[in-house]
Design a protein around this motif. Structure first.
Motif, short mmCIF file in Angstrom:
data_model
loop_
_atom_site.label_atom_id
_atom_site.label_comp_id
_atom_site.label_asym_id
_atom_site.label_seq_id
_atom_site.Cartn_x
_atom_site.Cartn_y
_atom_site.Cartn_z
N GLN A 51 5.31 -6.36 12.69
CA GLN A 51 4.07 -5.75 13.19
C GLN A 51 3.79 -4.42 12.50
O GLN A 51 2.65 -4.12 12.15
CB GLN A 51 4.14 -5.57 14.71
CG GLN A 51 4.15 -6.89 15.45
CD GLN A 51 4.52 -6.72 16.92
OE1 GLN A 51 3.68 -6.32 17.73
NE2 GLN A 51 5.76 -7.01 17.28
N HIS A 52 4.83 -3.63 12.29
CA HIS A 52 4.68 -2.33 11.62
C HIS A 52 4.19 -2.53 10.18
O HIS A 52 3.23 -1.90 9.75
CB HIS A 52 6.04 -1.60 11.63
CG HIS A 52 6.05 -0.30 10.90
ND1 HIS A 52 6.28 0.91 11.52
CD2 HIS A 52 5.85 -0.01 9.58
CE1 HIS A 52 6.21 1.88 10.61
NE2 HIS A 52 5.97 1.35 9.42
N GLU A 53 4.84 -3.44 9.45
CA GLU A 53 4.47 -3.66 8.05
C GLU A 53 3.09 -4.31 7.94
O GLU A 53 2.30 -3.99 7.05
CB GLU A 53 5.52 -4.51 7.32
CG GLU A 53 6.90 -3.88 7.24
CD GLU A 53 6.90 -2.44 6.75
OE1 GLU A 53 6.07 -2.09 5.89
OE2 GLU A 53 7.72 -1.66 7.24
N ASP A 97 0.59 -3.87 9.89
CA ASP A 97 -0.40 -2.80 10.10
C ASP A 97 -0.72 -2.08 8.79
O ASP A 97 -1.87 -1.70 8.55
CB ASP A 97 0.13 -1.78 11.12
CG ASP A 97 -0.13 -2.19 12.55
OD1 ASP A 97 -0.86 -3.18 12.78
OD2 ASP A 97 0.41 -1.53 13.47
N HIS A 98 0.29 -1.87 7.95
CA HIS A 98 0.06 -1.19 6.66
C HIS A 98 -0.99 -1.93 5.82
O HIS A 98 -1.74 -1.31 5.07
CB HIS A 98 1.35 -1.11 5.84
CG HIS A 98 2.25 0.03 6.23
ND1 HIS A 98 1.86 1.34 6.16
CD2 HIS A 98 3.52 0.05 6.67
CE1 HIS A 98 2.85 2.13 6.55
NE2 HIS A 98 3.88 1.36 6.87
N LEU A 99 -1.05 -3.25 5.95
CA LEU A 99 -2.00 -4.04 5.16
C LEU A 99 -3.44 -3.83 5.64
O LEU A 99 -4.39 -4.11 4.92
CB LEU A 99 -1.65 -5.53 5.19
CG LEU A 99 -0.19 -5.88 4.85
CD1 LEU A 99 -0.02 -7.39 4.84
CD2 LEU A 99 0.22 -5.28 3.51
N GLY A 119 10.07 4.78 12.69
CA GLY A 119 9.84 5.71 11.59
C GLY A 119 9.13 4.95 10.49
O GLY A 119 8.88 3.75 10.62
N CYS A 120 8.80 5.64 9.41
CA CYS A 120 8.08 5.00 8.30
C CYS A 120 8.34 5.81 7.05
O CYS A 120 8.34 7.04 7.10
CB CYS A 120 6.59 4.99 8.62
SG CYS A 120 5.57 4.30 7.31
N LEU A 121 8.59 5.14 5.93
CA LEU A 121 8.88 5.86 4.68
C LEU A 121 7.70 6.75 4.26
O LEU A 121 7.89 7.74 3.57
CB LEU A 121 9.22 4.88 3.56
CG LEU A 121 10.56 4.14 3.70
CD1 LEU A 121 10.74 3.15 2.56
CD2 LEU A 121 11.74 5.10 3.75
N PRO A 147 0.81 -1.23 0.00
CA PRO A 147 0.00 0.00 0.00
C PRO A 147 0.84 1.28 0.00
O PRO A 147 0.39 2.33 -0.46
CB PRO A 147 -0.82 -0.11 1.29
CG PRO A 147 -0.89 -1.57 1.57
CD PRO A 147 0.43 -2.13 1.11
N GLN A 148 2.08 1.19 0.48
CA GLN A 148 2.95 2.37 0.51
C GLN A 148 3.42 2.81 -0.87
O GLN A 148 3.98 3.89 -1.03
CB GLN A 148 4.18 2.10 1.39
CG GLN A 148 3.84 1.95 2.85
CD GLN A 148 5.11 1.79 3.66
OE1 GLN A 148 5.59 0.68 3.84
NE2 GLN A 148 5.67 2.88 4.14
N VAL A 149 3.23 1.93 -1.86
CA VAL A 149 3.55 2.33 -3.23
C VAL A 149 2.27 2.32 -4.08
O VAL A 149 2.32 2.23 -5.31
CB VAL A 149 4.65 1.44 -3.87
CG1 VAL A 149 5.99 1.68 -3.17
CG2 VAL A 149 4.28 -0.03 -3.82
NI NI Z 1 5.72 2.08 7.49
#
Ligand code: NI
Length: 183
Positions: A141-143, A145-147, A99-101, A55-57
């Motif tokens: 866990q961070h990644e 969550d993005h889903l 942090g997060c890109l 989702p980040q791209v």
């Molecule tokens: Ni992130």
């Protein structure tokens, strides 16, 4: 046959609508999906990330890639791809700065489970399972969550969110009328 060169993809920033959607499961390992995974891996390293989710791209799919240690271990790259992952076996709690890109220049302390188990598929569609702890567990866990459309700033205190409000507003201000935010 000549191997395709992976492309670097544009990162979506806070405010982008795809970052907030629940991503769809991958149902078929097509060549296009495999190429996309190659692109995701290349983009993570190019942006100096330790993880990157589809989702980040701008792709609302349940795919992410992590490599939490490549900075530390002489920059040896060991990307781990997870498709349709499931997390379980959460144990303990640790607070650490993240942090997060998609949230550039924002770093905040986030509570996460110390240990977690992940099951899913790799880039070839083979079943994989990892028991993770420390930074690896945190990255998973961070990644993950993005889903589900969740960002780490959703997990910090209200007070902390007040302090980063200006930065969030700045990131959001570059979103176009269609809800796309390509930096
Ligand atoms: Ni992130």
């Amino acid at each position: 046959m000549k191997k395709r060169q992976p492309n670097s993809l544009a990162i979506r920033f806070y405010g982008d609508k795809t970052l907030r959607k629940e991503a769809a499961a991958v149902t078929e390992f097509t060549d296009e999906i495999k190429d996309f995974i190659d692109d995701l891996v290349v983009t993570m390293y190019e942006k100096d990330g330790v993880g990157l989710a589809a989702p980040q791209v701008g792709r609302s799919l349940r795919i992410f890639v992590v490599d939490p240690f490549w900075f530390k271990e002489d920059h040896i790259k060991n990307p781990l791809v997870l498709v349709n992952p499931k997390l379980y076996g959460f144990l303990g709690e640790v607070e650490l700065e993240e942090g997060c890109l998609s949230l550039s220049e924002i770093y905040e302390t986030v509570p996460r489970a110390e240990k977690v188990i992940v099951e899913g598929m790799n880039e070839k569609g083979e079943k994989v399972k990892y028991e993770a702890e420390g930074l690896f567990a945190r990255a998973l866990q961070h990644e993950y969550d993005h889903l589900d459309g969740i960002l780490f700033v959703d997990k910090i205190s209200k007070l902390k969110r007040i302090f980063i409000k200006k930065k969030l507003t700045e990131l959001k201000s570059t979103t176009d009328k269609d809800g796309n935010n390509v930096g």
